[in-house]
Design an enzyme around this catalytic site. Structure first.
Site, PDB file in Angstrom:
ATOM      1  N   LYS A 215     -63.752  31.234 -55.504  1.00 59.72           N
ATOM      2  CA  LYS A 215     -64.899  30.409 -55.071  1.00 59.72           C
ATOM      3  C   LYS A 215     -64.441  29.024 -54.639  1.00 59.72           C
ATOM      4  O   LYS A 215     -64.818  28.540 -53.574  1.00 59.72           O
ATOM      5  CB  LYS A 215     -65.903  30.293 -56.221  1.00 59.72           C
ATOM      6  CG  LYS A 215     -66.935  29.193 -56.036  1.00 59.72           C
ATOM      7  CD  LYS A 215     -67.943  29.173 -57.145  1.00 59.72           C
ATOM      8  CE  LYS A 215     -67.791  28.130 -58.200  1.00 59.72           C
ATOM      9  NZ  LYS A 215     -67.782  26.733 -57.809  1.00 59.72           N
ATOM     10  N   ASN A 216     -63.619  28.397 -55.474  1.00 59.31           N
ATOM     11  CA  ASN A 216     -63.254  27.012 -55.191  1.00 59.31           C
ATOM     12  C   ASN A 216     -62.247  26.871 -54.046  1.00 59.31           C
ATOM     13  O   ASN A 216     -61.964  25.764 -53.602  1.00 59.31           O
ATOM     14  CB  ASN A 216     -62.724  26.323 -56.457  1.00 59.31           C
ATOM     15  CG  ASN A 216     -63.840  26.063 -57.447  1.00 59.31           C
ATOM     16  OD1 ASN A 216     -65.007  26.288 -57.142  1.00 59.31           O
ATOM     17  ND2 ASN A 216     -63.481  25.599 -58.630  1.00 59.31           N
TER      18      ASN A 216
ATOM     19  N   CYS B  75     -73.983  22.265 -60.645  1.00 59.61           N
ATOM     20  CA  CYS B  75     -74.174  22.404 -62.088  1.00 59.61           C
ATOM     21  C   CYS B  75     -74.498  21.061 -62.729  1.00 59.61           C
ATOM     22  O   CYS B  75     -74.025  20.025 -62.291  1.00 59.61           O
ATOM     23  CB  CYS B  75     -72.887  22.916 -62.724  1.00 59.61           C
ATOM     24  SG  CYS B  75     -72.709  24.683 -62.639  1.00 59.61           S
TER      25      CYS B  75
ATOM     26  N   ASP C 160     -62.806  24.386 -65.952  1.00 59.26           N
ATOM     27  CA  ASP C 160     -63.653  25.546 -65.657  1.00 59.26           C
ATOM     28  C   ASP C 160     -63.406  26.720 -66.610  1.00 59.26           C
ATOM     29  O   ASP C 160     -64.111  27.725 -66.535  1.00 59.26           O
ATOM     30  CB  ASP C 160     -63.429  26.013 -64.209  1.00 59.26           C
ATOM     31  CG  ASP C 160     -64.085  25.083 -63.206  1.00 59.26           C
ATOM     32  OD1 ASP C 160     -64.831  24.181 -63.630  1.00 59.26           O
ATOM     33  OD2 ASP C 160     -63.839  25.246 -61.997  1.00 59.26           O
TER      34      ASP C 160
ATOM     35  N   ARG D 162     -73.726  32.244 -59.320  1.00 60.71           N
ATOM     36  CA  ARG D 162     -73.157  31.235 -58.413  1.00 60.71           C
ATOM     37  C   ARG D 162     -71.658  31.467 -58.221  1.00 60.71           C
ATOM     38  O   ARG D 162     -71.114  31.166 -57.151  1.00 60.71           O
ATOM     39  CB  ARG D 162     -73.353  29.821 -58.986  1.00 60.71           C
ATOM     40  CG  ARG D 162     -74.787  29.306 -58.901  1.00 60.71           C
ATOM     41  CD  ARG D 162     -74.833  27.832 -59.231  1.00 60.71           C
ATOM     42  NE  ARG D 162     -73.702  27.196 -58.598  1.00 60.71           N
ATOM     43  CZ  ARG D 162     -72.985  26.207 -59.121  1.00 60.71           C
ATOM     44  NH1 ARG D 162     -73.313  25.720 -60.283  1.00 60.71           N
ATOM     45  NH2 ARG D 162     -71.970  25.695 -58.482  1.00 60.71           N
TER      46      ARG D 162
ATOM     47  N   ARG E 195     -71.031  13.354 -62.117  1.00 58.68           N
ATOM     48  CA  ARG E 195     -70.445  13.804 -60.858  1.00 58.68           C
ATOM     49  C   ARG E 195     -70.719  12.859 -59.689  1.00 58.68           C
ATOM     50  O   ARG E 195     -71.351  13.239 -58.697  1.00 58.68           O
ATOM     51  CB  ARG E 195     -70.959  15.195 -60.519  1.00 58.68           C
ATOM     52  CG  ARG E 195     -70.366  16.248 -61.417  1.00 58.68           C
ATOM     53  CD  ARG E 195     -70.462  17.568 -60.720  1.00 58.68           C
ATOM     54  NE  ARG E 195     -69.644  18.556 -61.368  1.00 58.68           N
ATOM     55  CZ  ARG E 195     -69.272  19.688 -60.786  1.00 58.68           C
ATOM     56  NH1 ARG E 195     -69.638  19.962 -59.580  1.00 58.68           N
ATOM     57  NH2 ARG E 195     -68.524  20.552 -61.418  1.00 58.68           N
TER      58      ARG E 195
END
Ligand code: UD1
Length: 421
Positions: free
Chosen positions: A25-26, A119, A308, A400, A124
């Site tokens: 994903k990242n 999230c 993560d 997600r 952030r």
């Protein structure tokens, strides 16, 4: 996010078998953003079928790109790109919408975005993204949650980050790829996904070097051409499945894995008593009947332990023998899964960013709720090892970043199903 679906898990089954990892994903999210840069059509192979990828494709479409999701791949054509204003609703949904600032500026020399979502794991802020872009001559105006960037006077430059932010590093790489001259990023993030973005930019004819170290050099080119690219496999999905096997006393083999990327997690699981064996593209783990506690786990930027994977390791520690300490250094508010783990019988004490977990023999089933992506995955892991039935609400948050997690786990022997709530 609406609470329309959840997972029902009947704990106690061993996780056993073999699984192939998909694209990360990242890695895919910034690569999709960078697909704005070339002329022609980009093909991203092994593209995971997850909500964040669909949300990013939705934003690209609203900007005028064509995005076609096929079997395990995504085709993006930027020929129709006209918009520089990112749609409010979708960009509030995913934080990675901020990655579009760099490529849109690189290509159209202006961009507007609302403060990004994602999230709920801390403040952030995006100050480092904006600092990086300002160093390239972008003028930034922020008003009422809207950020307006004017890149009329953009130039290559020297960017120094006082913290190695993953997203900010990627944004500068993409903004500078089409800026003639040399841009240098100092104290850059070193995550494997940054190297993958470099790989993609270079596959399109870019001239980027140094990714994976603290200094990245981007020599801007006039044009990038389209390319087909296969991103690296998802080390976080891999780590999550290793934890699932570990808490259930199971045995798992991850195929299409990059063992070096899984090293921090594998080392901790070894400390907990698991056996781990690696081959070129495979990681195999077998677990003892009961794990033992690790002494201390601290999250850090790469190559330290990935934030993560913190929640999943905490879930694994809940039933390990002994007491372990987890310190979350990367995000200030990333322990929201603790309350739900405690509802399942865990003994965890939190003070600030530190969690002290004393293993209990067994967790028990309960009704719990995912509050963020990885915390949600941690609750599923806890449920797999627990006695009785657990309902994990808010499957959408887990979707997600995991493609049908319930199917993957069911194929490995878990009793899990997706249910309407
Ligand atoms: C990326 C990952 C995310 C992972 C994180 C850290 C993607 C799509 N997401 O997120 O899964 O958890 O890296 O490995 O790749 N910060 C600032 N100012 C900024 C930017 C960040 O203070 O402008 C802070 C953040 O609040 C956080 C820390 O820096 O405390 C790390 O953030 P960053 O490395 O930027 O993570 P992301 O790119 O958002």
């Amino acid at each position: 996010m609406e609470n329309v679906e959840g997972f029902r898990v009947l704990g106690g089954e061993k996780i056993e078998g073999q699984v192939r990892l998909q694209g990360a994903k990242n890695a895919v999210l910034p690569i999709l953003a960078a697909a704005l840069l070339p002329e022609g059509e980009t093909v991203i192979r092994d593209c995971p079928d997850i909500r964040d990828v669909h949300a990013m494709a939705g934003i690209l479409r609203q900007l005028g790109c064509r995005c076609q999701a096929g079997r395990n791949e995504m085709r993006v054509s930027s020929a129709g790109l006209t918009g520089w204003e990112m749609p409010d609703g979708l960009s509030k949904q995913i934080r990675s919408s901020i990655f579009l600032l760099g490529p849109i500026l690189g290509k159209l020399r202006r961009a507007t975005v609302t403060y990004p979502g994602g999230c709920e794991i801390g403040l952030r802020p995006i100050d480092l993204h904006l600092k990086g872009l300002r160093a390239l001559g972008v003028s930034v105006r922020e008003d009422g949650g809207v950020i307006r960037c004017d890149g009329g006077n953009m130039h290559p430059g020297d960017v120094y980050f006082d913290y190695p932010s993953v997203g900010a590093t990627e944004n500068v790489m993409m903004a500078a790829a089409l800026l003639p001259g040399v841009t240098t990023v100092h104290n850059a993030a070193r995550e494997p996904e940054i190297e993958d973005l470099q790989g993609f930019l270079n596959a399109m004819g870019g001239r980027v070097s140094g990714a994976g170290t603290q200094v990245i050099r981007i020599e801007g080119v006039e044009k990038l051409r389209s390319a087909a690219y296969t991103p690296i496999p998802d080390r976080i999905v891999g780590g999550t499945l290793l934890c699932a096997a570990a808490v259930t006393g199971g045995e798992i083999s991850l195929d299409n894995a990059r063992p070096a990327d899984l090293l921090p997690v594998a080392e901790k699981l070894k400390e907990m008593g698991c056996g781990v064996e690696t081959e070129k593209t495979r990681v195999r783990l077998w677990a003892p009947a009961r794990l033992r506690a690790f002494s201390c786990l601290q999250t850090q930027p790469h190559p330290g332990f990935p934030t993560d994977m913190q929640a999943q390791m905490l879930a694994a520690a809940c039933t390990a023998e002994g007491t372990g300490v987890i310190v979350e250094n990367v995000f200030e508010n990333r322990l929201s899964h603790v309350a739900d783990l405690c509802r399942m019988g865990a003994d965890i004490r939190v003070s600030g960013r530190t969690a002290v977990v004393t293993g209990v023999k067994k967790l028990h089933g309960a009704r719990v709720s995912a509050r963020d992506l990885r915390g949600g995955a941690a609750l599923v892991i806890a449920a797999l090892g627990a006695e009785g039935e657990t309902t994990v609400e808010n499957a959408a948050l887990i979707d997600r970043g995991y493609a049908r997690l319930e199917s993957t786990l069911a194929c490995l022997g878990a009793k899990i199903e997706r249910i309407p709530l």
